[in-house]
Design a protein around this motif. Sequence first.
Motif, PDB file in Angstrom:
ATOM      1  N   ASP A  98       0.929  -1.242  -0.045  1.00 34.83           N
ATOM      2  CA  ASP A  98      -0.173  -0.003   0.036  1.00 34.83           C
ATOM      3  C   ASP A  98       0.869   1.295   0.139  1.00 34.83           C
ATOM      4  OD1 ASP A  98       0.874   0.421   2.616  1.00 34.83           O
ATOM      5  OD2 ASP A  98      -1.050   0.340   3.576  1.00 34.83           O
ATOM      6  N   VAL A 100       2.276   4.451   2.040  1.00 34.92           N
ATOM      7  CA  VAL A 100       2.529   5.063   3.130  1.00 34.92           C
ATOM      8  C   VAL A 100       2.150   6.548   2.971  1.00 34.92           C
ATOM      9  CG1 VAL A 100       4.407   5.565   5.043  1.00 34.92           C
ATOM     10  CG2 VAL A 100       4.453   3.670   3.653  1.00 34.92           C
ATOM     11  N   THR A 103      -3.563   7.793   3.628  1.00 32.20           N
ATOM     12  CA  THR A 103      -4.651   8.385   4.317  1.00 32.20           C
ATOM     13  C   THR A 103      -4.556   9.608   4.741  1.00 32.20           C
ATOM     14  OG1 THR A 103      -4.892   5.902   5.310  1.00 32.20           O
ATOM     15  CG2 THR A 103      -6.022   7.735   6.383  1.00 32.20           C
ATOM     16  N   GLY A 143      -4.226  -0.277  -1.595  1.00 29.13           N
ATOM     17  CA  GLY A 143      -3.260  -1.243  -1.450  1.00 29.13           C
ATOM     18  C   GLY A 143      -3.644  -2.333  -2.347  1.00 29.13           C
ATOM     19  N   ARG A 192       5.194   0.719   0.498  1.00 31.73           N
ATOM     20  CA  ARG A 192       5.602  -0.502   1.555  1.00 31.73           C
ATOM     21  C   ARG A 192       5.056  -1.809   1.198  1.00 31.73           C
ATOM     22  NH1 ARG A 192       2.412   1.210   7.129  1.00 31.73           N
ATOM     23  NH2 ARG A 192       0.254   1.126   6.413  1.00 31.73           N
ATOM     24  N   SER A 224       0.092  -9.658   5.187  1.00 24.78           N
ATOM     25  CA  SER A 224      -0.658  -8.348   5.424  1.00 24.78           C
ATOM     26  C   SER A 224      -0.016  -7.525   6.717  1.00 24.78           C
ATOM     27  CB  SER A 224      -2.101  -8.698   5.570  1.00 24.78           C
ATOM     28  OG  SER A 224      -2.706  -7.351   6.011  1.00 24.78           O
ATOM     29  N   ARG A 225       0.470  -8.596   7.705  1.00 26.19           N
ATOM     30  CA  ARG A 225       0.921  -8.042   9.196  1.00 26.19           C
ATOM     31  C   ARG A 225       2.287  -7.239   8.618  1.00 26.19           C
ATOM     32  NH1 ARG A 225      -3.788  -8.590   9.952  1.00 26.19           N
ATOM     33  NH2 ARG A 225      -4.629  -9.874  11.746  1.00 26.19           N
ATOM     34  N   GLU A 227       3.546  -6.174   5.922  1.00 26.85           N
ATOM     35  CA  GLU A 227       3.346  -4.706   5.291  1.00 26.85           C
ATOM     36  C   GLU A 227       3.172  -3.716   6.103  1.00 26.85           C
ATOM     37  OE1 GLU A 227       0.592  -2.148   3.956  1.00 26.85           O
ATOM     38  OE2 GLU A 227      -0.404  -3.988   3.907  1.00 26.85           O
ATOM     39  N   SER A 228       2.322  -4.099   7.251  1.00 29.34           N
ATOM     40  CA  SER A 228       1.859  -3.091   8.104  1.00 29.34           C
ATOM     41  C   SER A 228       3.049  -2.558   9.012  1.00 29.34           C
ATOM     42  CB  SER A 228       0.666  -3.505   9.138  1.00 29.34           C
ATOM     43  OG  SER A 228      -0.484  -3.844   8.339  1.00 29.34           O
ATOM     44  N   CYS A 229       3.964  -3.590   9.228  1.00 32.36           N
ATOM     45  CA  CYS A 229       5.311  -3.350  10.018  1.00 32.36           C
ATOM     46  C   CYS A 229       6.321  -2.326   9.202  1.00 32.36           C
ATOM     47  CB  CYS A 229       5.945  -4.449  10.413  1.00 32.36           C
ATOM     48  SG  CYS A 229       4.926  -5.048  11.729  1.00 32.36           S
TER      49      CYS A 229
END
Length: 343
Positions: A98, A100, A103, A143, A192, A224-225, A227-229
Amino acid sequence: MGTILSNDELDCGDSWLPPTVLLASMIVILCQFRRMYQEYIGYKASAHKAAGRLNTMVSVINKLTRFVPPQIWEPIVKSDSPVRVSNKRAKITIMFSDIVGFTELSDSLSSDNLADILNTYMHCMTSIADKHGAVLDKFIGDGMVCFFGEPNSRGSRQDALDCVAMAIDMRREMRTLRQKWRLMGFEGLYIRVGITTGYCHVGNFGSNSRLSYTIIGKEANLASRLESCAGKDQILVSESTYDYICHNYECEHVAAFCLKGIDEKVDAWQVLDPSASTGHLSKWVDHTLPGFNLHLNFKDMKDNDYQDIRARLNFALERIEQEEEKVVKSIAAESKREDANRK
């Protein structure tokens, strides 16, 4: 007793019968021709309608295929294979990505500018995914989810290498887009990525009236996790993917993360940019400064491009020299004025 007919009695030249027969024959032939012509006109009209319906169906199918990955619809169209709820367990490499800062940016942009940025980003990323042969599963806001290994696998190791190569290309393309958006006044947009390799259930999920070709399983949640990190421009891979790619790409251990929904800590590696991490001649050259953006992709250059590129670089160097001379002259003039004022 016999009857002898004379030639005068056999003369039919003045009889009405031959013309009548000839006229009747012509009428029959004309009626047959008229019937055949009408049938031809009917067949021609039917063929024209059928061709119109076929063109309409082809047009509709071409439009609908834009909503489905080509790896899915091509076998259906070519072999008319059955479509039903079915899935299987397979080893695949999954990528979540997605933007960074998207949003936060969406709160300060108009809907038109936001849609333009998102559509440009999705268009570029989709082209890269298609080039590498990924299955583009879905878009999730800003994303996207892609995977390798089904329905066409090149082997688990090669699938992982293809996925990482795709992610690196996406990161490089994002640099070009970021420079373009910076000129438009939009700052701070970075990609990211999270990647992992493992077993998932992949196939058609849903009902007989509505199907979705997708992946379900723990490994999808792990990607997915990760990517969030990930941070700005980071590509994080799990240990399973790292084992496949470590001989081809230089990676750096980042941390062991405690991820939601996963009991044990997960080791993650950052994939370094090959152009910055190897001593070999790079296929990419990227350098960005305020007012300057150099982006060379030698992989996509063709033989007849080099002369044009050299000419444009020479033109740019001439402009730099001209601007530099102006700066030198300006400094010299300012120095003379200061000397004159001191005297």
